[in-house]
Design an enzyme around this catalytic site. Structure first.
Site, PDB file in Angstrom:
ATOM      1  CE  LYS A  18      48.227  34.144  30.950  1.00  8.70           C
ATOM      2  NZ  LYS A  18      49.100  33.037  30.547  1.00  8.70           N
ATOM      3  CB  CYS A  71      37.360  31.826  18.506  1.00  3.89           C
ATOM      4  SG  CYS A  71      38.313  33.175  17.844  1.00  3.89           S
ATOM      5  N   GLY A 119      39.870  33.893  24.960  1.00  7.29           N
ATOM      6  CA  GLY A 119      40.025  32.515  25.427  1.00  7.29           C
ATOM      7  C   GLY A 119      38.670  31.871  25.608  1.00  7.29           C
ATOM      8  CB  SER A 120      37.624  28.997  27.644  1.00  8.91           C
ATOM      9  OG  SER A 120      38.037  29.405  28.928  1.00  8.91           O
ATOM     10  CB  THR A 121      32.593  30.999  27.205  1.00  9.16           C
ATOM     11  OG1 THR A 121      32.620  31.252  25.791  1.00  9.16           O
ATOM     12  CG2 THR A 121      31.408  31.733  27.790  1.00  9.16           C
ATOM     13  CD  GLU A 127      35.421  27.328  21.054  1.00 13.08           C
ATOM     14  OE1 GLU A 127      35.630  27.547  22.258  1.00 13.08           O
ATOM     15  OE2 GLU A 127      35.624  28.164  20.155  1.00 13.08           O
ATOM     16  CB  THR A 170      38.990  31.591  31.446  1.00 15.84           C
ATOM     17  OG1 THR A 170      39.250  30.197  31.589  1.00 15.84           O
ATOM     18  CG2 THR A 170      40.064  32.356  32.179  1.00 15.84           C
ATOM     19  N   GLY A 171      36.636  33.650  30.605  1.00 20.98           N
ATOM     20  CA  GLY A 171      36.202  35.022  30.306  1.00 20.98           C
ATOM     21  C   GLY A 171      35.188  35.529  31.326  1.00 20.98           C
TER      22      GLY A 171
HETATM   23  P1  NDP Z   1      41.635  29.663  28.791  1.00 17.99           P
HETATM   24  O1  NDP Z   1      40.480  30.554  28.597  1.00 17.99           O
HETATM   25  O2  NDP Z   1      41.787  29.048  30.132  1.00 17.99           O
HETATM   26  O3  NDP Z   1      43.009  30.447  28.489  1.00 17.99           O
HETATM   27  C1  NDP Z   1      43.126  31.654  27.766  1.00 17.99           C
HETATM   28  C2  NDP Z   1      44.123  32.575  28.451  1.00 17.99           C
HETATM   29  O4  NDP Z   1      43.619  32.931  29.750  1.00 17.99           O
HETATM   30  C3  NDP Z   1      45.497  31.926  28.718  1.00 17.99           C
HETATM   31  O5  NDP Z   1      46.504  32.907  28.609  1.00 17.99           O
HETATM   32  C4  NDP Z   1      45.345  31.466  30.156  1.00 17.99           C
HETATM   33  O6  NDP Z   1      46.562  31.258  30.816  1.00 17.99           O
HETATM   34  C5  NDP Z   1      44.578  32.622  30.754  1.00 17.99           C
HETATM   35  N1  NDP Z   1      43.897  32.308  32.021  1.00 17.99           N
HETATM   36  C6  NDP Z   1      43.544  31.092  32.503  1.00 17.99           C
HETATM   37  N2  NDP Z   1      42.933  31.223  33.708  1.00 17.99           N
HETATM   38  C7  NDP Z   1      42.912  32.548  33.989  1.00 17.99           C
HETATM   39  C8  NDP Z   1      42.425  33.325  35.092  1.00 17.99           C
HETATM   40  N3  NDP Z   1      41.828  32.757  36.130  1.00 17.99           N
HETATM   41  N4  NDP Z   1      42.558  34.673  35.044  1.00 17.99           N
HETATM   42  C9  NDP Z   1      43.139  35.273  33.999  1.00 17.99           C
HETATM   43  N5  NDP Z   1      43.631  34.600  32.936  1.00 17.99           N
HETATM   44  C10 NDP Z   1      43.514  33.256  32.917  1.00 17.99           C
HETATM   45  O7  NDP Z   1      41.589  28.589  27.660  1.00 17.99           O
HETATM   46  P2  NDP Z   1      42.315  27.153  27.582  1.00 17.99           P
HETATM   47  O8  NDP Z   1      43.681  27.355  27.102  1.00 17.99           O
HETATM   48  O9  NDP Z   1      42.160  26.400  28.875  1.00 17.99           O
HETATM   49  O10 NDP Z   1      41.438  26.434  26.460  1.00 17.99           O
HETATM   50  C11 NDP Z   1      40.229  25.797  26.812  1.00 17.99           C
HETATM   51  C12 NDP Z   1      39.215  25.917  25.709  1.00 17.99           C
HETATM   52  O11 NDP Z   1      38.888  27.297  25.528  1.00 17.99           O
HETATM   53  C13 NDP Z   1      39.677  25.476  24.331  1.00 17.99           C
HETATM   54  O12 NDP Z   1      39.589  24.113  24.151  1.00 17.99           O
HETATM   55  C14 NDP Z   1      38.727  26.245  23.449  1.00 17.99           C
HETATM   56  O13 NDP Z   1      37.485  25.590  23.370  1.00 17.99           O
HETATM   57  C15 NDP Z   1      38.558  27.557  24.182  1.00 17.99           C
HETATM   58  N6  NDP Z   1      39.455  28.613  23.665  1.00 17.99           N
HETATM   59  C16 NDP Z   1      38.944  29.587  22.900  1.00 17.99           C
HETATM   60  C17 NDP Z   1      39.775  30.541  22.356  1.00 17.99           C
HETATM   61  C18 NDP Z   1      39.267  31.635  21.506  1.00 17.99           C
HETATM   62  O14 NDP Z   1      40.010  32.167  20.689  1.00 17.99           O
HETATM   63  N7  NDP Z   1      38.036  32.053  21.650  1.00 17.99           N
HETATM   64  C19 NDP Z   1      41.218  30.518  22.557  1.00 17.99           C
HETATM   65  C20 NDP Z   1      41.668  29.465  23.431  1.00 17.99           C
HETATM   66  C21 NDP Z   1      40.798  28.565  23.952  1.00 17.99           C
HETATM   67  P3  NDP Z   1      47.287  29.809  30.760  1.00 17.99           P
HETATM   68  O15 NDP Z   1      47.927  29.722  29.456  1.00 17.99           O
HETATM   69  O16 NDP Z   1      48.250  29.848  31.872  1.00 17.99           O
HETATM   70  O17 NDP Z   1      46.203  28.794  30.968  1.00 17.99           O
END
Ligand code: NDP
Length: 453
Positions: A154, A263, A207-209, A356, A211-212
Site C-alpha cells: 500500500k 526518518c 511511517g509515524s510512531t 520530529e 500510526t505504527g
Molecule cells: P502515517 O504514519 O499516517 O502514514 C504512513 C503510511 O501509513 C501511509 O501509507 C498511510 O496511508 C498509512 N496509514 C495511515 N493510517 C493507517 C492506519 N490506520 N492503518 C494502516 N495504515 C495507515 O504518516 P503521515 O503521512 O500522516 O505523516 C505524519 C508524520 O509521520 C510526518 O510528519 C513524520 O513526522 C512522520 N513520518 C515518518 C516516516 C518515517 O519514515 N519514519 C515516514 C512518513 C511520516 P495514507 O497515505 O493514506 O495516509
C-alpha cells in the site's frame, strides 16, 4: 469510487487522478496472492533467484523513467531520484541471492536427525510512507519475495506512482500474476485491511510512531508478525577535537536531504561548547550554499516539501518569533517551498528539539563533555540514527556504544546501505530491515525431528 488527485509539489499542478482500492478489491488481491504464493514457493530456488534478477534488470532499464516519476510526484531532485531507482535495482539484486542461500540448520540430538526449515510466512502486507516511496517499498518487497512470500504494497496516498510502475515492471520481468500487487488507497482502509485480514500473515509498516502503534496493536489481535520503522530525532554530535570544517560542511546534507523528510535526518546538531561559536560560523555558509530549486534541474540539491498539508505542519515549528540563527534560500511562487532553517533553541525541552519536524529545520545545541553529549543524544523517545565527529577512536567507540540508536556513523553521515541492517531503538521501531538477515524476518522456522530408531 474514492480517488485522489495527485499534485506536483514543485508547481502545484494536477498530475493525475488515482482510484482508491476498495476493501472488496483488497480481499480479492489477498485471495490471488495466497494462490500465487503457493506456486512461487514451490518453484526451484534457482528459478526464483533468476526471476528476481530479471526484475532487477527491468528496473535498471527503467531507472530514468522511475526517477522522473518521483520528480513529478514527490518533488525529489532528479539526481537523488536516480539514486533511489538504482537503489531499488540494487536491493533486488542483493536479495536475489537469498532463495539459494536460505539455509536451515542440522542440530545434533539423540535418537535421530533434527533439521530446521525456513518456511515463507505467506502473504506479506507492506505499508509505505510518502517520503521515499520506491526505496522503502523495495526494502520490504525484495527480501519478502526472496524468502518465498507474496507481497501486497500500500503506497502512501500522495505518492503512489513509482510503486504502481514497479508492479508493472515485475510482470514485465515474468513474476507470476498476483504475486506482487500495489494497492493504492487510504491508510485506514487498505492499510488497516492488511492488519485485519487473517490471510495477511505479516505487516511491514514505515511511517509515524502514532500510526505504527495502531498497526502493532491491530496485529496483536491475530498474533500477526510486524516490523515497524518509525520516526526519529537523531543527533549529529560534534566534539571539539573533530575536523570541524568537514563536520560543518556535511551537516546540512545530513538533515536537509529530501527537504528533511527523512526518518534518519540528523535534526539535532550537538556541539561541544568550546567550539560552538566556531562551528556556527562554519555552518552558516554551508547552509546558504545548499542549492534549493526545481527538482528537474540537475544542480538541485533540495526540492519542495511533499504537500500543502505537510508544509503547514513544518511551518508551525517556525513561527514569526522562532529563534532562527540563519536560513538558506528557496524559490518563490507556487510549490511547497521551505528554506533550510537553523534554530538555536533556548531550552533542551523545546518542542523543536524533541518532536520530529520532518522538514528542513535543524536545532543546534551546546554540550559540555562526553557524558553530557550521550545524555543529550539519548534525551528523546526515538533512537534511529546518529553521527559523531571526533579524532579520538576510544571516544568514538564509547559514544557509539552509549547512544541508544540503531544506526550510527563516525566521521561521516551515512545511515543506509542495503547490505547493512537498518532500524530503530525505543519508539523508532521494531525489527530490522536490509542487511544479510532481512529475509529471515519473512520466514517461520520449522523444526523437524526424524527418528533413526
Ligand atoms: P502515517 O504514519 O499516517 O502514514 C504512513 C503510511 O501509513 C501511509 O501509507 C498511510 O496511508 C498509512 N496509514 C495511515 N493510517 C493507517 C492506519 N490506520 N492503518 C494502516 N495504515 C495507515 O504518516 P503521515 O503521512 O500522516 O505523516 C505524519 C508524520 O509521520 C510526518 O510528519 C513524520 O513526522 C512522520 N513520518 C515518518 C516516516 C518515517 O519514515 N519514519 C515516514 C512518513 C511520516 P495514507 O497515505 O493514506 O495516509
Amino acid at each position: 469510487m474514492p480517488s485522489i488527485e495527485l499534485i506536483n509539489p514543485a508547481d502545484e499542478t494536477v498530475l493525475q487522478t488515482i482510484l482508491h482500492t476498495t476493501i472488496v478489491e483488497v480481499d480479492a488481491a489477498v485471495a490471488d496472492a495466497v494462490t500465487a504464493q503457493r506456486g512461487w514457493a514451490a518453484l526451484p530456488p534457482a528459478e526464483r533467484a533468476s526471476a528476481l534478477r530479471r526484475f532487477a534488470a527491468v528496473v535498471d532499464a527503467a531507472t530514468e523513467e522511475l526517477a522522473w516519476l518521483e520528480v513529478a510526484n514527490s518533488g525529489h531532485p532528479i539526481g537523488q531520484a536516480r539514486w533511489e531507482a538504482g537503489h531499488v535495482r540494487d536491493v533486488l539484486t542483493y536479495y536475489s541471492a537469498v532463495p539459494e542461500r536460505l539455509l536451515g540448520k542440522q542440530i545434533p540430538v539423540a535418537g535421530g536427525i533434527d533439521i530446521t526449515f525456513l518456511e515463507p510466512i505467506g502473504v506479506v502486507g507492506i505499508i509505505v510512507p510518502w517520503n521515499f516511496p520506491m526505496t522503502i517499498a523495495a526494502w520490504g518487497f525484495a527480501p519478502a519475495l526472496a524468502a518465498g512470500n507474496a507481497v501486497l504494497v500500500k503506497p502512501a496516498e500522495w505518492t503512489p506512482l513509482t510503486a504502481l510502475r514497479l508492479e508493472q515492471l515485475a510482470l514485465d520481468a515474468g513474476l507470476p500474476e498476483g504475486l506482487f500487487r500495489v494497492l493504492p488507497g487510504r491508510g485506514p482502509v487498505v492499510g488497516e485491511r492488511f492488519v485485519t485480514h487473517p490471510q495477511v500473515r505479516k505487516v511491514v509498516f514505515t511511517g509515524s510512531t502514532a500510526t505504527g502503534k495502531k498497526v502493532m496493536a491491530g496485529c496483536a489481535d491475530q498474533v500477526k508478525a510486524v516490523t515497524l520503522e518509525l520516526g526519529g530525532k537523531s543527533a549529529n554530535i560534534v566534539f571539539a577535537d573533530a575536523d570541524l570544517e568537514l563536520a560543518a560542511s556535511t551537516a546540512p546534507y545530513a538533515v536537509f536531504d529530501n527537504a528533511g523528510q527523512d526518518c534518519c535526518a540528523l535534526s539535532r546538531i550537538l556541539v561541544q561548547s568550546s567550539v560552538y561559536d566556531r562551528f556556527l560560523e562554519l555552518l552558516e555558509p554551508a547552509v546558504k550554499a545548499v542549492k534549493v530549486g526545481l527538482p528537474g534541474d540537475e544542480a538541485t540539491e533540495m526540492g519542495p516539501l511533499v504537500s500543502r498539508a505537510h508544509f503547514d505542519k513544518v511551518s508551525s515549528y517556525v513561527p514569526n518569533d522562532a529563534q532562527v540563527a540563519f536560513r538558506g534560500s528557496a524559490p518563490m511562487g507556487p510549490g511547497f517551498w521551505f528554506p533550510p532553517t537553523v534554530l538555536i533553541p533556548s531550552s533542551r525541552t523545546d518542542r523543536v528539539v524533541t518532536e520530529e519536524i520532518f522538514g528542513p529545520v535543524v536545532s543546534v545545541l551546546p554540550f559540555e563533555d562526553e557524558a553530557d553529549a550521550i545524555a543529550l543524544a539519548n534525551a528523546t523517545e526515538y533512537g534511529l540514527a546518529g553521527s559523531l565527529w571526533t579524532r579520538d577512536i576510544g571516544r568514538a567507540l564509547r559514544v557509539s556504544r552509549g547512544v541508544d540508536s540503531g544506526n550510527l556513523s563516525v566521521n561521516s553521515n551515512s545511515a543506509v546501505r542495503y547490505s547493512t541492517p537498518f532500524g530503530g531503538f525505543k519508539q523508532s521501531g521494531l525489527g530490522r530491515e536490509l542487511g544479510p538477515d532481512a529475509a529471515l524476518s519473512f520466514t517461520e522456522t520449522k523444526n523437524v525431528f526424524i527418528s533413526t530408531d
